[in-house]
Write an enzyme that holds these catalytic residues in place. Sequence first.
Site, PDB file in Angstrom:
ATOM      1  N   HIS A 170       4.439   6.633  54.704  1.00 55.18           N
ATOM      2  CA  HIS A 170       3.878   7.745  53.940  1.00 55.18           C
ATOM      3  C   HIS A 170       4.118   9.173  54.493  1.00 55.18           C
ATOM      4  O   HIS A 170       4.433   9.697  53.597  1.00 55.18           O
ATOM      5  CB  HIS A 170       2.426   7.243  54.087  1.00 55.18           C
ATOM      6  CG  HIS A 170       1.748   6.376  53.376  1.00 55.18           C
ATOM      7  ND1 HIS A 170       1.715   5.619  51.702  1.00 55.18           N
ATOM      8  CD2 HIS A 170       1.265   5.014  53.944  1.00 55.18           C
ATOM      9  CE1 HIS A 170       1.807   4.516  51.688  1.00 55.18           C
ATOM     10  NE2 HIS A 170       0.891   4.710  52.824  1.00 55.18           N
ATOM     11  N   ASP A 206       6.224  -3.348  51.873  1.00 54.28           N
ATOM     12  CA  ASP A 206       4.607  -3.659  52.314  1.00 54.28           C
ATOM     13  C   ASP A 206       4.385  -3.013  51.097  1.00 54.28           C
ATOM     14  O   ASP A 206       4.932  -2.701  49.678  1.00 54.28           O
ATOM     15  CB  ASP A 206       4.797  -2.097  53.076  1.00 54.28           C
ATOM     16  CG  ASP A 206       3.033  -0.908  53.201  1.00 54.28           C
ATOM     17  OD1 ASP A 206       2.912  -1.862  54.796  1.00 54.28           O
ATOM     18  OD2 ASP A 206       2.174  -0.921  52.787  1.00 54.28           O
ATOM     19  N   HIS A 208       2.088  -1.124  49.939  1.00 54.49           N
ATOM     20  CA  HIS A 208       1.422   0.208  49.185  1.00 54.49           C
ATOM     21  C   HIS A 208       2.896   1.125  49.061  1.00 54.49           C
ATOM     22  O   HIS A 208       4.285   0.761  49.712  1.00 54.49           O
ATOM     23  CB  HIS A 208       1.032   1.690  50.498  1.00 54.49           C
ATOM     24  CG  HIS A 208      -0.164   0.941  51.104  1.00 54.49           C
ATOM     25  ND1 HIS A 208      -0.411  -0.120  51.604  1.00 54.49           N
ATOM     26  CD2 HIS A 208      -0.960   1.246  49.648  1.00 54.49           C
ATOM     27  CE1 HIS A 208      -2.053  -0.079  51.710  1.00 54.49           C
ATOM     28  NE2 HIS A 208      -2.461   0.746  50.598  1.00 54.49           N
ATOM     29  N   ASP A 295       0.232  -6.315  54.422  1.00 52.71           N
ATOM     30  CA  ASP A 295      -0.877  -5.976  53.269  1.00 52.71           C
ATOM     31  C   ASP A 295      -0.756  -6.189  51.689  1.00 52.71           C
ATOM     32  O   ASP A 295      -1.529  -5.904  51.174  1.00 52.71           O
ATOM     33  CB  ASP A 295      -0.920  -4.342  53.268  1.00 52.71           C
ATOM     34  CG  ASP A 295      -0.354  -3.528  53.686  1.00 52.71           C
ATOM     35  OD1 ASP A 295       0.572  -3.929  53.669  1.00 52.71           O
ATOM     36  OD2 ASP A 295      -0.026  -2.398  54.092  1.00 52.71           O
TER      37      ASP A 295
HETATM   38 ZN    ZN Z   1       0.796  -0.434  53.274  1.00 51.41          ZN
END
Ligand code: ZN
Length: 354
Positions: A170, A206, A208, A295
């Site tokens: 991120h 991931d 996200h 995740d």
């Molecule tokens: Zn994540």
Amino acid sequence: MKAVTTEHHRAHDVRDEVYLGVPIPAHEVVQRAGIIKGALVADGGFDLVEPTEHGELPILAVHDRGLLRFLEEAWGEVRRQAIGRQSLVADTYPSLAMFEGMSREAIAKLREPAAIGGRAGWWGLDSSNPIVPGTYEAARWAVDVALTAVDLVLGGERTVYGLCRPPGHHAARSMAAGYCFFNNAAIAAEAIVRATGERVAILDVDYHHGNGTQQIFWRRGDVLYASIHGDPMRVYPFFLGHADEVGEGDGVGMNVNLPLPAEAGDELYLEALDRALEAINATPGSIVVVSLGFDTYRDDPIGDFALTRAAYAEAGRRVAALGRRLVILQEGGYHLPSLGKNAVAWLRGVEPVG
Ligand SMILES: [Zn+2]
């Protein structure tokens, strides 16, 4: 398989994060890395290696110097400015709308504030990313874990796993975000491009969207970014990760986003993985950087996918079938009871023996 790990991650000992304005127990905790490392040791097939220090230059190849300086100075400033908190979390972030109508010249005059709360907003995106006394130390070592994994692969290893913590995807050129401070995978990819002159692919699995990695390589024709993630209409990071974000300039076609619906299961996920792998196959190069997150697991407290452990073993097999060397770097994954087994399943899928 060699696995790069360090205990220095423990310095980033986060207890709480702020979610929708309310403090909640942190998800990105010290125990995560210990659980994965313990599973690698128990498996017996992993050769644990300590990272070596690589200095600031590889970080500055990807990040703004101001972000590095902010992270280095942040905790000292919290103390100097007598902020009586256990961690630094901004509550004021610049919004695009604040500068609406201002010229490029006027925007160029905007400046980093002096108050540490303002600085945290200037270099941040969200309140899930507290800075504690050891954050900078741990984040620097996470980069060194990634770069040591790169060294090993450039030195002839076929596949190396780097247990990075804190994670990185991120973090953009000038922004820390979402448990991430430096973008370990982007720094690794840039180091590989510079060392080999080859194109590099980053596969982000991931849960996200890796908005930071996308931002860093948005206009780059020499780094492919392919990500499978929860649709940003529904989940963090909300503002990037749509399928029509394909890159600009030299980077057109080098950004591949594959957002998936809630409850996405093994079949849908592996179909998306095949599409990402097709894009990588169509790009020259011999090394892939993997941003590996768990995740996506069905029991994860943050993600809403429904993957089983079998999908991780299969995903590892399909990624290995690319026939490229792999620098596999840890990103997220927050269901502590499954984290170690899921990591071993994925990595054993890549390399079944030894
Ligand atoms: Zn994540």
